[in-house]
Design a protein around this motif. Structure first.
Motif, PDB file in Angstrom:
ATOM      1  N   VAL A  76       4.393  50.440 -28.003  1.00  0.00           N
ATOM      2  CA  VAL A  76       3.274  50.139 -28.885  1.00  0.00           C
ATOM      3  C   VAL A  76       2.239  51.249 -28.788  1.00  0.00           C
ATOM      4  N   GLY A  77       1.787  51.714 -29.942  1.00  0.00           N
ATOM      5  CA  GLY A  77       0.705  52.682 -30.010  1.00  0.00           C
ATOM      6  C   GLY A  77      -0.476  52.069 -30.746  1.00  0.00           C
ATOM      7  N   ARG A  78      -1.533  52.859 -30.918  1.00  0.00           N
ATOM      8  CA  ARG A  78      -2.730  52.362 -31.603  1.00  0.00           C
ATOM      9  C   ARG A  78      -3.315  53.442 -32.503  1.00  0.00           C
ATOM     10  N   VAL A  79      -3.703  53.038 -33.702  1.00  0.00           N
ATOM     11  CA  VAL A  79      -4.417  53.927 -34.618  1.00  0.00           C
ATOM     12  C   VAL A  79      -5.579  53.143 -35.212  1.00  0.00           C
ATOM     13  N   LYS A  80      -6.544  53.866 -35.754  1.00  0.00           N
ATOM     14  CA  LYS A  80      -7.702  53.242 -36.396  1.00  0.00           C
ATOM     15  C   LYS A  80      -7.508  53.201 -37.905  1.00  0.00           C
ATOM     16  N   ALA A  81      -7.779  52.049 -38.499  1.00  0.00           N
ATOM     17  CA  ALA A  81      -7.738  51.916 -39.952  1.00  0.00           C
ATOM     18  C   ALA A  81      -9.120  52.151 -40.513  1.00  0.00           C
ATOM     19  N   ILE A  88      -5.196  49.315 -35.269  1.00  0.00           N
ATOM     20  CA  ILE A  88      -3.866  48.872 -35.675  1.00  0.00           C
ATOM     21  C   ILE A  88      -2.865  49.189 -34.573  1.00  0.00           C
ATOM     22  N   LEU A  89      -1.997  48.233 -34.284  1.00  0.00           N
ATOM     23  CA  LEU A  89      -0.885  48.494 -33.381  1.00  0.00           C
ATOM     24  C   LEU A  89       0.265  49.117 -34.162  1.00  0.00           C
ATOM     25  N   THR A  90       0.925  50.081 -33.549  1.00  0.00           N
ATOM     26  CA  THR A  90       2.070  50.746 -34.158  1.00  0.00           C
ATOM     27  C   THR A  90       3.287  50.586 -33.254  1.00  0.00           C
ATOM     28  N   ASP A 195       5.249  47.367 -19.924  1.00  0.00           N
ATOM     29  CA  ASP A 195       4.360  46.240 -19.625  1.00  0.00           C
ATOM     30  C   ASP A 195       3.110  46.271 -20.492  1.00  0.00           C
ATOM     31  N   TRP A 196       2.554  47.466 -20.672  1.00  0.00           N
ATOM     32  CA  TRP A 196       1.349  47.601 -21.492  1.00  0.00           C
ATOM     33  C   TRP A 196       1.630  47.215 -22.938  1.00  0.00           C
ATOM     34  N   SER A 197       2.776  47.629 -23.455  1.00  0.00           N
ATOM     35  CA  SER A 197       3.133  47.322 -24.844  1.00  0.00           C
ATOM     36  C   SER A 197       3.233  45.818 -25.064  1.00  0.00           C
ATOM     37  N   LEU A 198       3.923  45.128 -24.162  1.00  0.00           N
ATOM     38  CA  LEU A 198       4.054  43.680 -24.294  1.00  0.00           C
ATOM     39  C   LEU A 198       2.706  42.991 -24.162  1.00  0.00           C
ATOM     40  N   GLU A 199       1.871  43.490 -23.264  1.00  0.00           N
ATOM     41  CA  GLU A 199       0.539  42.906 -23.089  1.00  0.00           C
ATOM     42  C   GLU A 199      -0.302  43.045 -24.355  1.00  0.00           C
ATOM     43  N   GLN A 200      -0.258  44.228 -24.981  1.00  0.00           N
ATOM     44  CA  GLN A 200      -1.031  44.441 -26.207  1.00  0.00           C
ATOM     45  C   GLN A 200      -0.563  43.530 -27.333  1.00  0.00           C
TER      46      GLN A 200
END
Length: 223
Positions: A76-81, A88-90, A195-200
């Motif tokens: 999972v990544g993150r960008v701003k809309a 936003i999660l990617t 772990d971080w991806s699942l948590e997000q």
């Protein structure tokens, strides 16, 4: 960031191609596993294309689709809309290949797949790697108005269209592995990223929320 350079043999209209540095999570300490290693056993069935509005995923989709993809080194990544200043999660992955010819071939097949799905990822490419990041620009999210009424609002985010794209891309890469044209790239911080991806995902789409609801969206103000 290097200047944009179009890949001559690729479908430029289907995917965005940039030549870029590898994301920090995938730096040189990553391990290349044997091409014989297969992830097919981890992959769920491809979900159907959503009918009508493409809604955000719900909590159940995390275990059904995202955990298996994360086992195959999607993250999972993150960008701003720009709209509403929403984070936003990617869904992201770095694919690695044996040579430039295999990289170009895979890129073209991703482009064909994007056209077929009518769903386009962002792809960054260098000699033997393709970094894929995807989310749904036209995703709909259930939000609650100040009066308590639920409405569907256009907010970019993760949907089953992204899941479809990721599973198809993963299956395609598995064929390249079987043919000895690719490697499995394991990020240096694999366990932490998993772990971080699942948590997000669980924070964004908790089980108590109405299906298709993205946690943290502000109540919709009726004019």
């Amino acid at each position: 960031m290097f200047p944009r350079r179009p890949l001559r043999t690729a479908h430029k209209a289907a995917l965005t191609l940039t030549r870029t540095k590898t994301p920090m999570a995938f730096i040189s300490t990553a391990q290349s596993l044997s091409p014989k290693v297969s992830g097919f056993e981890f992959l769920p069935e491809i979900p159907r294309i959503p009918l009508g509005k493409t809604m955000h995923i719900d909590h159940n989709d995390i275990e059904t689709y995202f955990r298996p993809l994360i086992q195959c080194h999607w993250y999972v990544g993150r960008v701003k809309a720009a709209a509403r200043d929403v984070e936003i999660l990617t869904l992201d992955k770095l694919f690695r290949f044996k040579n430039f010819e295999a990289t170009v071939k895979f890129f073209n097949e991703l482009a064909d797949m994007s056209l077929n799905e009518n769903h386009h990822a962002h792809c960054a490419c260098d000699y033997a790697r393709i970094y894929v990041s995807i989310y749904t620009h036209s995703g709909y999210c259930n939000t609650q108005t100040e009066s308590g009424q639920w409405i569907s609002e256009l907010i970019p985010g993760l949907t089953l269209r992204d899941v479809r794209f990721a599973i198809r891309a993963e299956r395609l890469h598995q064929r390249y592995l079987a043919d000895g044209l690719a490697n499995t790239l394991v990020p240096s911080e694999n366990e932490r990223l998993r772990d971080w991806s699942l948590e997000q995902l669980k924070l964004r789409y908790p089980p108590s929320q109405k299906p298709g609801t993205m946690y943290g969206t502000e109540p919709h103000k009726q004019e």
